[in-house]
Write an enzyme that holds these catalytic residues in place. Structure first.
Site, mmCIF file in Angstrom:
data_model
loop_
_atom_site.group_PDB
_atom_site.id
_atom_site.type_symbol
_atom_site.label_atom_id
_atom_site.label_comp_id
_atom_site.label_asym_id
_atom_site.label_seq_id
_atom_site.Cartn_x
_atom_site.Cartn_y
_atom_site.Cartn_z
ATOM 1 N N GLY A 178 0.882 -1.169 0.000
ATOM 2 C CA GLY A 178 0.000 0.000 0.000
ATOM 3 C C GLY A 178 0.912 1.208 0.000
ATOM 4 O O GLY A 178 1.843 1.285 0.818
ATOM 5 N N SER B 282 12.309 -4.694 1.077
ATOM 6 C CA SER B 282 13.517 -4.181 0.412
ATOM 7 C C SER B 282 13.944 -2.817 0.967
ATOM 8 O O SER B 282 14.963 -2.275 0.554
ATOM 9 C CB SER B 282 13.259 -4.058 -1.097
ATOM 10 O OG SER B 282 12.356 -2.989 -1.349
ATOM 11 N N GLY C 253 9.433 3.783 -5.680
ATOM 12 C CA GLY C 253 8.887 5.147 -5.644
ATOM 13 C C GLY C 253 8.450 5.500 -4.228
ATOM 14 O O GLY C 253 8.650 6.626 -3.759
ATOM 15 N N ASP C 254 7.862 4.543 -3.534
ATOM 16 C CA ASP C 254 7.419 4.794 -2.149
ATOM 17 C C ASP C 254 8.629 4.978 -1.236
ATOM 18 O O ASP C 254 8.590 5.803 -0.306
ATOM 19 C CB ASP C 254 6.569 3.622 -1.639
ATOM 20 C CG ASP C 254 5.310 3.444 -2.465
ATOM 21 O OD1 ASP C 254 4.840 4.442 -3.039
ATOM 22 O OD2 ASP C 254 4.804 2.307 -2.545
ATOM 23 N N GLY D 13 12.835 6.825 -12.499
ATOM 24 C CA GLY D 13 13.539 5.541 -12.318
ATOM 25 C C GLY D 13 15.038 5.717 -12.509
ATOM 26 O O GLY D 13 15.650 6.595 -11.891
ATOM 27 N N ALA E 254 16.916 -5.371 -3.628
ATOM 28 C CA ALA E 254 16.382 -6.483 -2.831
ATOM 29 C C ALA E 254 14.936 -6.754 -3.259
ATOM 30 O O ALA E 254 14.284 -5.894 -3.846
ATOM 31 C CB ALA E 254 16.437 -6.127 -1.348
ATOM 32 N N GLU F 190 -4.726 6.346 -3.254
ATOM 33 C CA GLU F 190 -5.290 4.989 -3.128
ATOM 34 C C GLU F 190 -6.453 4.937 -2.141
ATOM 35 O O GLU F 190 -6.895 3.856 -1.775
ATOM 36 C CB GLU F 190 -4.197 3.994 -2.702
ATOM 37 C CG GLU F 190 -3.242 3.663 -3.839
ATOM 38 C CD GLU F 190 -2.247 2.566 -3.522
ATOM 39 O OE1 GLU F 190 -1.743 1.943 -4.466
ATOM 40 O OE2 GLU F 190 -1.972 2.321 -2.335
HETATM 41 O O1 RIB Z 1 3.924 1.294 -4.908
HETATM 42 C C1 RIB Z 1 3.853 -0.081 -4.615
HETATM 43 C C2 RIB Z 1 2.581 -0.385 -3.920
HETATM 44 O O2 RIB Z 1 1.495 -0.132 -4.806
HETATM 45 C C3 RIB Z 1 2.397 -1.817 -3.501
HETATM 46 O O3 RIB Z 1 2.816 -2.038 -2.194
HETATM 47 C C4 RIB Z 1 0.919 -2.083 -3.712
HETATM 48 O O4 RIB Z 1 0.254 -2.454 -2.560
HETATM 49 C C5 RIB Z 1 0.358 -0.791 -4.315
HETATM 50 O O5 RIB Z 1 -0.219 0.005 -3.372
#
Ligand code: RIB
Length: 319
Positions: free
Chosen positions: A46, A303, A261-262, A230, A297, A147
């Site tokens: 998420g 990772s 990205g997160d 990227g 990873a 989301e």
């Molecule tokens: O950015 C990656 C994430 O997108 C994943 O963890 C998946 O759950 C979606 O939310």
């Protein structure tokens, strides 16, 4: 939700939690095709949760406003937040929907494709956000993504702006016609190349194209734009100067780019809150180094490095 009343946070996330169901494949399947995978794993994901966990692993004091289902995935998600020092006082549990799930395929090149089944994330309402803001004393950075219901995200951005909190929006997953209020209520707008393309209707495949798209995004009302590209690094453009700057990234052999990205955005929020005097270009350089560690990873949060795993060689924690 049982709020952590009166607390000061570095980073507050209003966003999603998913359980990632990851299949590793030699290549991504074509429509209608069945292919064999080589490995399967289940992990925490998420975008909201990932970004919050990453900030926390670097040492930020974090909390997340989120919703999970009253099921084993939801219980495990809450335990995972606690294990990552994320305050769970604003995580609600609902029996009306199951915890969000994300089937993910990752190919030999480390590229992925992701389906999101939002479930309980769709139940995160504006009142959850209002209650959270009424309860906390302060936070330095608010991080949002797309989301959860858009109205919930917008409420969070507006409330934070009103309180002088620095707002960061990662407009993911991409939407075509994002209401202009989202642009106006974030201090830093941070899409990747696909999201920037959809939002501007311009191609974004290289640095020059990203520079053009970043100017188009400024025209929609945001004051600072970071487009992540990227392996090509990122492009930063400020409303004040309108001169896009390219920030390259260290090249590494990617094993799995899921959540990179997160990892970048969670790191960005950590630096914004803990190193407020650092130049934004340097913050982006440091966040990119940390994201490049994560692509080496497998998995999403699995990772992400902890601060203690990261070498100080590249000056990542220098003031
Ligand atoms: O950015 C990656 C994430 O997108 C994943 O963890 C998946 O759950 C979606 O939310």
């Amino acid at each position: 939700m049982h709020a952590a009343r009166g607390t000061d946070f570095d980073v507050l996330v209003v966003g999603s939690c998913n359980t990632d169901l990851i299949s590793y494949v030699s290549r991504l399947p074509k429509p209608g095709e069945t292919i064999h995978g080589t490995k399967f794993s289940i992990g925490f994901g998420g975008k909201g949760a990932n970004q919050c966990v990453m900030s926390s692993r670097l040492g930020a004091k974090t909390a997340i406003v989120a919703m999970v289902g009253d099921d084993s995935f939801g219980n495990d998600t809450i335990k995972n937040f606690k294990n990552n020092n994320v305050d769970v006082g604003f995580v609600g549990k609902s029996s009306e929907a199951s915890t969000g799930a994300a089937p993910i395929a990752v190919d030999d090149q480390g590229q992925n494709s992701i389906i999101i089944v939002a479930g309980a994330n769709n139940l995160l309402s504006e009142s959850h956000v209002t209650d959270a803001f009424a309860s906390i004393n302060s936070c330095k950075v608010l991080l949002c993504q797309l989301e959860i219901p858009p109205a919930t995200t917008l409420t969070a951005l507006k409330l934070a702006k009103r309180r002088g909190v620095l707002t960061v929006l990662n407009p993911a997953p991409a939407v075509e016609n994002l209401d202009e209020e989202f642009f106006r209520n974030c201090d830093i707008f941070c899409p990747n190349e696909t999201e920037a393309e959809l939002l501007t209707s311009l191609p974004v495949t290289n640095v020059e194209e990203a520079k053009r798209a970043s100017l188009a995004l400024l025209d929609k009302g945001c004051s600072k734009v970071i487009i992540t590209l990227g392996v090509q690094g990122s492009v930063l453009t400020l409303r004040d100067t309108r001169t896009p700057v390219h920030i390259p990234v260290k090249q590494v052999k990617a094993l799995d780019s899921t959540g990179a990205g997160d990892c970048f955005i969670g790191s960005l929020a950590y630096y914004l809150s803990s190193y407020p005097d650092l130049r934004l270009e340097e913050i982006i350089r440091r966040a990119s180094v940390i994201a490049s560690i994560s692509v080496c990873a497998a998995g999403t949060q699995t990772s992400f490095p902890w601060k203690s795993d990261i070498s100080h060689d590249e000056g990542l924690f220098k003031h």
